[in-house]
Design a protein around this motif. Structure first.
Motif, PDB file in Angstrom:
ATOM      1  N   CYS A  94      10.770 -10.233   8.628  1.00  0.00           N
ATOM      2  CA  CYS A  94      12.059 -10.907   8.815  1.00  0.00           C
ATOM      3  C   CYS A  94      12.356 -11.826   7.634  1.00  0.00           C
ATOM      4  CB  CYS A  94      12.063 -11.713  10.109  1.00  0.00           C
ATOM      5  SG  CYS A  94      11.810 -10.711  11.589  1.00  0.00           S
ATOM      6  N   ILE A  95      13.618 -11.899   7.257  1.00  0.00           N
ATOM      7  CA  ILE A  95      13.998 -12.692   6.089  1.00  0.00           C
ATOM      8  C   ILE A  95      13.780 -14.182   6.318  1.00  0.00           C
ATOM      9  CG2 ILE A  95      15.683 -10.984   5.317  1.00  0.00           C
ATOM     10  CD1 ILE A  95      17.887 -12.771   6.443  1.00  0.00           C
ATOM     11  N   PHE A  96      13.653 -14.607   7.593  1.00  0.00           N
ATOM     12  CA  PHE A  96      13.486 -16.026   7.907  1.00  0.00           C
ATOM     13  C   PHE A  96      12.071 -16.343   8.383  1.00  0.00           C
ATOM     14  CE2 PHE A  96      15.183 -13.738  11.550  1.00  0.00           C
ATOM     15  CZ  PHE A  96      14.195 -13.967  12.494  1.00  0.00           C
ATOM     16  N   CYS A  97      11.167 -15.378   8.347  1.00  0.00           N
ATOM     17  CA  CYS A  97       9.840 -15.543   8.943  1.00  0.00           C
ATOM     18  C   CYS A  97       9.161 -16.813   8.435  1.00  0.00           C
ATOM     19  CB  CYS A  97       8.962 -14.336   8.638  1.00  0.00           C
ATOM     20  SG  CYS A  97       7.298 -14.472   9.326  1.00  0.00           S
ATOM     21  N   PHE A  98       8.730 -17.671   9.355  1.00  0.00           N
ATOM     22  CA  PHE A  98       8.113 -18.928   8.963  1.00  0.00           C
ATOM     23  C   PHE A  98       6.726 -18.708   8.375  1.00  0.00           C
ATOM     24  CE2 PHE A  98       6.124 -23.055   9.376  1.00  0.00           C
ATOM     25  CZ  PHE A  98       7.152 -23.912   8.994  1.00  0.00           C
ATOM     26  N   ILE A  99       6.009 -17.717   8.872  1.00  0.00           N
ATOM     27  CA  ILE A  99       4.646 -17.477   8.383  1.00  0.00           C
ATOM     28  C   ILE A  99       4.666 -17.072   6.917  1.00  0.00           C
ATOM     29  CG2 ILE A  99       2.619 -15.989   8.659  1.00  0.00           C
ATOM     30  CD1 ILE A  99       3.146 -15.987  11.648  1.00  0.00           C
ATOM     31  N   ASP A 100       5.690 -16.326   6.517  1.00  0.00           N
ATOM     32  CA  ASP A 100       5.814 -15.951   5.103  1.00  0.00           C
ATOM     33  C   ASP A 100       6.108 -17.159   4.220  1.00  0.00           C
ATOM     34  OD1 ASP A 100       5.343 -13.312   5.655  1.00  0.00           O
ATOM     35  OD2 ASP A 100       7.456 -12.749   5.749  1.00  0.00           O
ATOM     36  N   GLN A 101       6.503 -18.282   4.828  1.00  0.00           N
ATOM     37  CA  GLN A 101       6.848 -19.487   4.076  1.00  0.00           C
ATOM     38  C   GLN A 101       5.748 -20.537   4.135  1.00  0.00           C
ATOM     39  OE1 GLN A 101      11.115 -20.812   4.618  1.00  0.00           O
ATOM     40  NE2 GLN A 101      10.907 -19.510   6.427  1.00  0.00           N
ATOM     41  N   MET A 102       4.547 -20.130   4.543  1.00  0.00           N
ATOM     42  CA  MET A 102       3.436 -21.069   4.621  1.00  0.00           C
ATOM     43  C   MET A 102       2.633 -21.050   3.325  1.00  0.00           C
ATOM     44  SD  MET A 102       2.254 -20.480   8.567  1.00  0.00           S
ATOM     45  CE  MET A 102       0.741 -21.377   8.322  1.00  0.00           C
ATOM     46  N   PRO A 103       2.046 -22.185   2.973  1.00  0.00           N
ATOM     47  CA  PRO A 103       1.260 -22.228   1.744  1.00  0.00           C
ATOM     48  C   PRO A 103      -0.047 -21.457   1.885  1.00  0.00           C
ATOM     49  CG  PRO A 103       1.039 -24.289   2.939  1.00  0.00           C
ATOM     50  CD  PRO A 103       2.085 -23.486   3.663  1.00  0.00           C
ATOM     51  N   PRO A 104      -0.634 -21.025   0.792  1.00  0.00           N
ATOM     52  CA  PRO A 104      -1.914 -20.321   0.873  1.00  0.00           C
ATOM     53  C   PRO A 104      -3.050 -21.284   1.197  1.00  0.00           C
ATOM     54  CG  PRO A 104      -1.297 -20.685  -1.419  1.00  0.00           C
ATOM     55  CD  PRO A 104      -0.138 -21.150  -0.586  1.00  0.00           C
ATOM     56  N   GLY A 105      -4.168 -20.716   1.630  1.00  0.00           N
ATOM     57  CA  GLY A 105      -5.374 -21.509   1.809  1.00  0.00           C
ATOM     58  C   GLY A 105      -5.562 -22.113   3.180  1.00  0.00           C
ATOM     59  N   ARG A 107      -6.096 -21.766   7.498  1.00  0.00           N
ATOM     60  CA  ARG A 107      -6.996 -20.913   8.271  1.00  0.00           C
ATOM     61  C   ARG A 107      -6.321 -19.584   8.598  1.00  0.00           C
ATOM     62  NH1 ARG A 107      -5.433 -25.055  11.570  1.00  0.00           N
ATOM     63  NH2 ARG A 107      -4.267 -24.489  13.445  1.00  0.00           N
ATOM     64  N   GLU A 108      -7.129 -18.554   8.665  1.00  0.00           N
ATOM     65  CA  GLU A 108      -6.628 -17.186   8.749  1.00  0.00           C
ATOM     66  C   GLU A 108      -5.745 -16.953   9.961  1.00  0.00           C
ATOM     67  OE1 GLU A 108      -8.457 -12.626   8.860  1.00  0.00           O
ATOM     68  OE2 GLU A 108      -9.754 -14.349   8.407  1.00  0.00           O
ATOM     69  N   THR A 109      -6.068 -17.572  11.083  1.00  0.00           N
ATOM     70  CA  THR A 109      -5.311 -17.323  12.316  1.00  0.00           C
ATOM     71  C   THR A 109      -3.852 -17.743  12.199  1.00  0.00           C
ATOM     72  OG1 THR A 109      -6.088 -19.460  13.170  1.00  0.00           O
ATOM     73  CG2 THR A 109      -7.333 -17.503  13.818  1.00  0.00           C
ATOM     74  N   PHE A 416      -4.515 -31.064  14.018  1.00  0.00           N
ATOM     75  CA  PHE A 416      -3.178 -30.834  13.482  1.00  0.00           C
ATOM     76  C   PHE A 416      -3.123 -29.481  12.778  1.00  0.00           C
ATOM     77  CE2 PHE A 416      -3.544 -35.367  13.955  1.00  0.00           C
ATOM     78  CZ  PHE A 416      -2.273 -35.820  14.288  1.00  0.00           C
ATOM     79  N   LEU A 417      -1.934 -29.098  12.362  1.00  0.00           N
ATOM     80  CA  LEU A 417      -1.719 -27.793  11.753  1.00  0.00           C
ATOM     81  C   LEU A 417      -2.542 -27.603  10.478  1.00  0.00           C
ATOM     82  CD1 LEU A 417       0.045 -25.274  12.302  1.00  0.00           C
ATOM     83  CD2 LEU A 417       1.757 -26.250  10.782  1.00  0.00           C
ATOM     84  N   ASP A 418      -2.814 -28.703   9.764  1.00  0.00           N
ATOM     85  CA  ASP A 418      -3.562 -28.625   8.508  1.00  0.00           C
ATOM     86  C   ASP A 418      -5.057 -28.846   8.701  1.00  0.00           C
ATOM     87  OD1 ASP A 418      -3.310 -31.258   9.218  1.00  0.00           O
ATOM     88  OD2 ASP A 418      -2.779 -31.989   7.225  1.00  0.00           O
ATOM     89  N   ASP A 419      -5.525 -28.756   9.959  1.00  0.00           N
ATOM     90  CA  ASP A 419      -6.935 -28.895  10.320  1.00  0.00           C
ATOM     91  C   ASP A 419      -7.447 -30.332  10.261  1.00  0.00           C
ATOM     92  OD1 ASP A 419      -7.312 -26.260  11.006  1.00  0.00           O
ATOM     93  OD2 ASP A 419      -8.029 -25.657   9.035  1.00  0.00           O
ATOM     94  N   VAL A 420      -6.591 -31.289   9.982  1.00  0.00           N
ATOM     95  CA  VAL A 420      -6.956 -32.690  10.143  1.00  0.00           C
ATOM     96  C   VAL A 420      -7.064 -32.975  11.637  1.00  0.00           C
ATOM     97  CG1 VAL A 420      -6.145 -35.074   9.831  1.00  0.00           C
ATOM     98  CG2 VAL A 420      -5.872 -33.400   7.994  1.00  0.00           C
ATOM     99  N   THR A 421      -8.100 -33.710  12.039  1.00  0.00           N
ATOM    100  CA  THR A 421      -8.311 -33.989  13.458  1.00  0.00           C
ATOM    101  C   THR A 421      -7.750 -35.362  13.831  1.00  0.00           C
ATOM    102  OG1 THR A 421     -10.466 -35.066  13.188  1.00  0.00           O
ATOM    103  CG2 THR A 421     -10.444 -32.645  13.368  1.00  0.00           C
ATOM    104  N   VAL A 422      -7.609 -35.583  15.125  1.00  0.00           N
ATOM    105  CA  VAL A 422      -7.180 -36.896  15.618  1.00  0.00           C
ATOM    106  C   VAL A 422      -8.180 -37.962  15.184  1.00  0.00           C
ATOM    107  CG1 VAL A 422      -6.865 -38.282  17.707  1.00  0.00           C
ATOM    108  CG2 VAL A 422      -5.814 -36.021  17.543  1.00  0.00           C
TER     109      VAL A 422
END
Length: 471
Positions: A94-105, A107-109, A416-422
């Protein structure tokens, strides 16, 4: 033999399965002499009051269990694979796909794109129908699974192929007719891309989808999320204030038509469109029971209504009023840019009633994905740390607690989304962090009640308590 073995992960205490001698590691072979394709088959066949199930024990012995039970009563087992088959990944681009707009590096999931119809029923996911065939549709109709949540995007077949970048995307729209004829309840979604499926194309989509009323219960219209990582992707730009206002005007005109004909407002613009246009949110009645809440439709209105109700309870309960008057605390609330004005107004009202309460509300700028991403659910732990530490260096006292919306964290985890924990945030800022639900009542309770806290077990999993009672 099934292609996918349905291995029992856990047997619930006191369940039918435990009574029948089933154990973790057992393999379910069939129900009523029928092999199980996936979780839909299993749930459908297990509805009967009498079932026969064939299981294979760890030693290879097969047991045929005859079970009398209440209609729709569950066996009481959890399988190693929740879907009882492989997950279906998305076949679109999809032209708007959010996953395609994520930075590299990352976690794989996070890069896995699901488009699995079963997750539409189990978790409320929206699907494009492109991974489905006639067999899938017939099963849904036969089992009367509902609602099915559909990412429509446009009802123009040719344009849909381009938007989803899938040559079969247009012809899959025929499944809408099948669901309608089979009386299957549906919800729709249109991710609106400027200059692509807005304007007259949006008008066409709304009028086409109205033909599926009353089984198509709702349609949300949300703006495409645009991050700073779009190099090599289809160029998309943000809607202006005036363009957002035009979309709202179109939708509200159709709401009047739909309500007069069907008693449903049917099509809804997301909160983001209203805030972008500087418009007041619709009254509660226009959200038809908040059918599209998970798509960001009505969240701010619901928060306001719940907050107002909680405040009335505080002010009208004499014992409660005295208790709140005794509150002496300062705290910080961090949220995204989108929700900030609503949260800030609520905090000011609450502090005006409770003179001993001080609340700092901070809008966290999304440096990770880019400032165009404004929702709280995509705020990362590192952005939270960096910007609140900057406030501390400027002399701001964050108080005794940092409150964050629970949707900043992965479901059921303290990450969090970037693997930083509470815990990482707590150590960096030197302040306890409490995640709270998005409701206005939770906001009031968490702000006024120091006992609203997040406790963790030995594994670090979180449990929220109020006055010592598990919520």
């Amino acid at each position: 033999m099934n292609k996918t073995e349905h291995v029992v992960k856990e047997v619930m205490p006191g369940s039918i399965a435990e009574e029948m001698g089933m154990e973790a590691g057992d393999v379910l072979l069939c129900v009523n002499d029928k092999e199980i394709e996936d979780v839909f088959d299993y749930r459908y066949l297990m509805k009967d009051e009498y079932v026969e199930i064939l299981v294979r024990k760890a030693d290879g012995e097969e047991w045929l269990l005859e079970i009398d039970k209440d209609y729709d009563e569950d066996l009481g087992v959890e399988f190693e694979n929740g879907l009882m088959s492989d997950y279906r990944s998305c076949s679109n681009k999809c032209i708007f796909c959010f996953i395609d707009q994520m930075p590299p590096g990352m976690r794989e999931t996070l890069y896995f794109k699901d488009d699995d119809s079963r997750l539409s029923f189990l978790q409320g996911n929206y699907i494009t129908l492109t991974n489905m065939d006639d067999h899938d549709v017939e099963r849904i109709i036969q089992m009367q699974l509902a609602p099915i949540n559909i990412s429509v995007q446009t009802t123009n077949p040719e344009l849909r192929c381009k938007v989803l970048h899938n040559r079969f995307a247009g012809e899959k729209l025929r499944f809408l007719d099948r669901f309608y004829e089979g009386h299957v309840e549906m919800n729709g979604q249109i991710v609106c891309c400027k200059g692509v499926n807005d304007g007259e194309e949006l008008r066409r989509s709304i009028t086409d989808l109205m033909n599926y009323l009353p089984f198509m219960r709702s349609v949300s219209v949300v703006p495409a999320g645009i991050t700073k990582y779009r190099e090599g992707l289809c160029p998309l730009t943000l809607f202006t204030k005036e363009e957002a206002a035009r979309i709202i005007d179109m939708i509200e005109a159709y709401q009047k038509v739909c309500f007069d004909r069907y008693g449903l407002h049917f099509v809804h613009a997301s909160d983001e469109f209203y805030m972008l246009a500087g418009r007041e949110f619709p009254e509660e009645e226009r959200y038809d029971g908040y059918i599209q809440l998970e798509n960001g439709v009505g969240m701010m209105r619901l928060f306001r209504e719940e907050f107002a109700e909680a405040m009335r309870a505080v002010l009208n309960d004499q014992s409660g009023q005295q208790r709140w008057k005794g509150v002496k605390r300062a705290l910080t609330i961090a949220t995204g840019k989108l929700a900030f004005p609503v949260i800030q107004a609520a905090a000011e009202e609450l502090c005006s009633v409770c003179s001993g309460l001080t609340i700092h509300v901070f809008s966290i700028r999304n440096d990770f994905f880019g400032e165009t991403i404004t929702v709280a659910g995509l705020v990362t732990g590192q952005d939270l740390i960096d910007q609140l530490k900057e406030r501390q260096r400027a002399g701001v006292n964050l108080g005794d607690t940092l409150l964050i919306p629970a949707n900043m964290l992965r479901s059921g985890e303290q990450v969090f989304l970037d693997d930083v924990t509470v815990r990482d945030v707590e150590r960096a800022l030197g302040i306890p962090v409490t995640a709270i639900d998005s409701g206005g009542g939770d906001f009031v309770e968490a702000a006024l009640n120091p006992a609203y806290r997040m406790d963790r077990d030995n594994d670090g999993d979180a449990f929220v308590y109020v006055d010592g009672y598990d919520r």
